[in-house]
Design a protein around this motif. Structure first.
Motif, PDB file in Angstrom:
ATOM      1  N   SER A   1      29.852  23.718 -45.064  1.00 23.11           N
ATOM      2  CA  SER A   1      29.552  22.462 -45.658  1.00 23.11           C
ATOM      3  C   SER A   1      31.036  21.749 -45.734  1.00 23.11           C
ATOM      4  N   ARG A   2      30.730  20.504 -46.053  1.00 22.86           N
ATOM      5  CA  ARG A   2      31.968  19.721 -46.152  1.00 22.86           C
ATOM      6  C   ARG A   2      32.651  20.195 -47.363  1.00 22.86           C
ATOM      7  N   LYS A   3      32.076  20.484 -48.356  1.00 18.92           N
ATOM      8  CA  LYS A   3      32.617  21.026 -49.589  1.00 18.92           C
ATOM      9  C   LYS A   3      33.465  22.303 -49.470  1.00 18.92           C
ATOM     10  N   VAL A   4      32.733  22.983 -48.755  1.00 20.43           N
ATOM     11  CA  VAL A   4      33.535  24.369 -48.498  1.00 20.43           C
ATOM     12  C   VAL A   4      34.661  24.413 -47.686  1.00 20.43           C
ATOM     13  N   LEU A   5      34.534  23.218 -46.753  1.00 19.19           N
ATOM     14  CA  LEU A   5      35.772  23.221 -45.924  1.00 19.19           C
ATOM     15  C   LEU A   5      36.992  22.624 -46.811  1.00 19.19           C
ATOM     16  N   ALA A   6      36.472  21.632 -47.494  1.00 17.83           N
ATOM     17  CA  ALA A   6      37.386  20.948 -48.311  1.00 17.83           C
ATOM     18  C   ALA A   6      38.249  22.114 -49.313  1.00 17.83           C
ATOM     19  N   LYS A   7      37.285  23.063 -49.877  1.00 22.61           N
ATOM     20  CA  LYS A   7      38.024  24.001 -50.735  1.00 22.61           C
ATOM     21  C   LYS A   7      38.871  24.817 -50.080  1.00 22.61           C
ATOM     22  N   VAL A   8      38.619  25.403 -48.858  1.00 27.32           N
ATOM     23  CA  VAL A   8      39.227  26.333 -48.163  1.00 27.32           C
ATOM     24  C   VAL A   8      40.553  25.680 -47.583  1.00 27.32           C
ATOM     25  N   SER A   9      40.380  24.287 -46.908  1.00 28.96           N
ATOM     26  CA  SER A   9      41.558  23.858 -46.402  1.00 28.96           C
ATOM     27  C   SER A   9      42.654  23.420 -47.553  1.00 28.96           C
ATOM     28  N   GLY A  10      42.027  22.942 -48.840  1.00 27.66           N
ATOM     29  CA  GLY A  10      42.846  22.436 -49.743  1.00 27.66           C
ATOM     30  C   GLY A  10      43.042  20.997 -49.392  1.00 27.66           C
ATOM     31  N   ILE A  11      42.165  20.326 -48.585  1.00 26.93           N
ATOM     32  CA  ILE A  11      42.005  19.057 -48.485  1.00 26.93           C
ATOM     33  C   ILE A  11      41.163  18.197 -48.944  1.00 26.93           C
ATOM     34  N   SER A  12      41.140  17.089 -49.648  1.00 33.32           N
ATOM     35  CA  SER A  12      39.841  16.683 -50.311  1.00 33.32           C
ATOM     36  C   SER A  12      38.595  16.248 -49.419  1.00 33.32           C
ATOM     37  N   GLU A  13      37.456  16.484 -50.055  1.00 29.76           N
ATOM     38  CA  GLU A  13      36.226  16.273 -49.327  1.00 29.76           C
ATOM     39  C   GLU A  13      36.206  14.609 -48.853  1.00 29.76           C
ATOM     40  N   ARG A  14      36.635  13.924 -49.777  1.00 28.34           N
ATOM     41  CA  ARG A  14      36.569  12.478 -49.317  1.00 28.34           C
ATOM     42  C   ARG A  14      37.499  12.063 -48.139  1.00 28.34           C
ATOM     43  N   TYR A  15      38.601  12.903 -48.062  1.00 27.77           N
ATOM     44  CA  TYR A  15      39.503  12.797 -46.647  1.00 27.77           C
ATOM     45  C   TYR A  15      38.660  13.242 -45.510  1.00 27.77           C
ATOM     46  N   ILE A  16      38.194  14.453 -45.875  1.00 30.87           N
ATOM     47  CA  ILE A  16      37.790  15.175 -44.673  1.00 30.87           C
ATOM     48  C   ILE A  16      36.282  14.086 -44.233  1.00 30.87           C
ATOM     49  N   ALA A  17      35.604  13.413 -45.131  1.00 32.40           N
ATOM     50  CA  ALA A  17      34.689  12.573 -44.629  1.00 32.40           C
ATOM     51  C   ALA A  17      35.119  11.432 -43.821  1.00 32.40           C
ATOM     52  N   GLN A  18      36.314  11.128 -44.405  1.00 34.25           N
ATOM     53  CA  GLN A  18      36.612   9.793 -43.273  1.00 34.25           C
ATOM     54  C   GLN A  18      37.184  10.417 -42.080  1.00 34.25           C
ATOM     55  N   LEU A  19      37.577  11.780 -41.830  1.00 35.84           N
ATOM     56  CA  LEU A  19      38.114  12.141 -40.850  1.00 35.84           C
ATOM     57  C   LEU A  19      36.828  12.347 -39.786  1.00 35.84           C
ATOM     58  N   GLU A  20      35.852  12.798 -40.315  1.00 34.39           N
ATOM     59  CA  GLU A  20      34.782  12.872 -39.548  1.00 34.39           C
ATOM     60  C   GLU A  20      33.992  11.692 -39.153  1.00 34.39           C
ATOM     61  N   SER A  21      34.204  10.609 -39.953  1.00 35.07           N
ATOM     62  CA  SER A  21      33.695   9.287 -39.639  1.00 35.07           C
ATOM     63  C   SER A  21      34.501   8.730 -38.424  1.00 35.07           C
ATOM     64  N   GLY A  22      35.546   9.045 -38.093  1.00 38.19           N
ATOM     65  CA  GLY A  22      36.622   8.554 -37.298  1.00 38.19           C
ATOM     66  C   GLY A  22      37.461   7.239 -37.925  1.00 38.19           C
ATOM     67  N   LYS A  23      37.625   7.549 -39.267  1.00 36.60           N
ATOM     68  CA  LYS A  23      38.390   6.442 -40.143  1.00 36.60           C
ATOM     69  C   LYS A  23      39.633   7.007 -40.717  1.00 36.60           C
ATOM     70  N   GLY A  24      39.810   8.427 -40.385  1.00 29.48           N
ATOM     71  CA  GLY A  24      40.887   9.189 -40.832  1.00 29.48           C
ATOM     72  C   GLY A  24      42.016   9.291 -39.895  1.00 29.48           C
ATOM     73  N   ASN A  25      43.172   8.731 -40.078  1.00 29.82           N
ATOM     74  CA  ASN A  25      44.385   8.768 -39.015  1.00 29.82           C
ATOM     75  C   ASN A  25      45.142   9.828 -39.356  1.00 29.82           C
ATOM     76  N   VAL A  26      44.628  11.006 -39.069  1.00 32.43           N
ATOM     77  CA  VAL A  26      45.071  12.289 -39.688  1.00 32.43           C
ATOM     78  C   VAL A  26      46.291  12.915 -39.068  1.00 32.43           C
ATOM     79  N   SER A  27      47.191  13.472 -39.783  1.00 30.07           N
ATOM     80  CA  SER A  27      48.291  13.955 -39.299  1.00 30.07           C
ATOM     81  C   SER A  27      48.053  15.219 -38.643  1.00 30.07           C
TER      82      SER A  27
END
Length: 300
Positions: A29-55
């Motif tokens: 789930s997005r929540k699990v990925l956020a927890k394991v990666s240490g990246i906020s769930e909101r940021y991952i949601a932005q990344l998956e929607s194509g709105k996150g200019n990820v480093s």
């Protein structure tokens, strides 16, 4: 230049789709990925929607959390079998790489790998009935029944949850592949129940497809969820209000891989006994001639 024609916008949208698909293949789930990666769930949601200019550093953390290769998240047009070829090359010796280069260059014919028929493998999402129906099928035809996850646990002295907690998804997939290789080395006919996410590991899934008559046990998403709830198990979506949406996303992402099975048995709306009968009917050709699968694979 409009947003629709902006190549960078298109790239980010494709990147987001790849992250979403890879996460679903892993059953996270997005929540699990956020927890394991240490990246906020909101940021991952932005990344998956194509709105996150990820480093590149954050993207590496995302791929590591999923046990995926970073290059798998970068939009490209690889050959269908590229993931298998890449993983084989990573494990190859210098001599094997030289032979592969020679074969690809047309300099010679490599020896064809002989794969012995190992039995019947059941694939599909959790709650498909792989364990229940697999055990019934094995008893009826007189073959050994094996749950691959149980083999992984027995060989490593840890539960699947403990393995993932200690070694991550990548460590578990490595142990899963080792357990499968040891099972095949026994050269015993078996009915094998696999984990739902086995399709996310190219080499392991390729070994399943080439060694077993593989059957996709298919059901409706609501049935998968009801059966999992009935087992008292919601991994990896426990306490997630969007569990049903996540389950649908996982199924959509895995369907093209599940569809590579030798046969499909749809258990939707069926009782356990009716589903077992349908499964027996599906394997009847294999039972008449256990070499049929090897012959079919050679000409396909």
């Amino acid at each position: 230049m409009t947003e629709a024609s902006d190549p960078e916008t298109g790239f980010l949208e494709q990147l987001g789709q790849r992250v979403r698909t890879m996460r679903a293949l892993r059953g996270m789930s997005r929540k699990v990925l956020a927890k394991v990666s240490g990246i906020s769930e909101r940021y991952i949601a932005q990344l998956e929607s194509g709105k996150g200019n990820v480093s590149i550093v954050l993207l590496r953390r995302v791929s590591n959390a999923m046990g995926a290769h970073l290059e798998d998240l970068i939009p490209s047009e690889p050959a269908p079998d590229w993931a298998v070829i890449r993983d084989l090359l990573r494990k190859a010796t210098p001599a094997q790489i030289a032979q592969a280069k020679d074969a690809l260059a047309g300099g010679g014919m490599s020896a064809q790998r002989r794969i012995s028929f190992a039995g019947i493998a059941l694939i599909g999402l959790r709650g498909a009935g792989k364990s229940t129906l697999g055990r019934m099928l094995a008893k009826q035809i007189g073959w050994k029944f094996v749950e691959l996850n149980k083999e992984v646990e027995a060989q490593n002295g840890l539960s699947v949850a403990e393995i993932i907690a200690l070694y991550g998804q990548e460590g578990f997939r490595r142990m899963e592949q080792a357990a499968l290789s040891q099972l095949l080395a026994r050269k015993e006919l078996m009915v094998l129940a696999t984990g739902g996410g086995i399709v996310s590991e190219p080499l392991t899934f390729d070994l399943i497809l080439s060694s077993f008559y593989t059957i996709w046990l298919k059901a409706e998403p609501e049935e998968h969820m009801a059966r999992v709830r009935g087992q008292g198990d919601l991994r990896p979506m426990a306490d997630d209000r969007s569990a049903m949406a996540e389950l649908r996303n996982i199924l959509v992402s895995r369907e093209p891989l599940y569809a590579r099975a030798s046969a499909v048995v749809d258990t939707a709306g069926l009782s356990v006994d009716a589903a077992a009968t349908r499964l027996v009917d599906a394997v009847a050709p294999v039972l008449r001639d256990e070499h049929a699968f090897s012959l079919r694979s050679a000409v396909s």
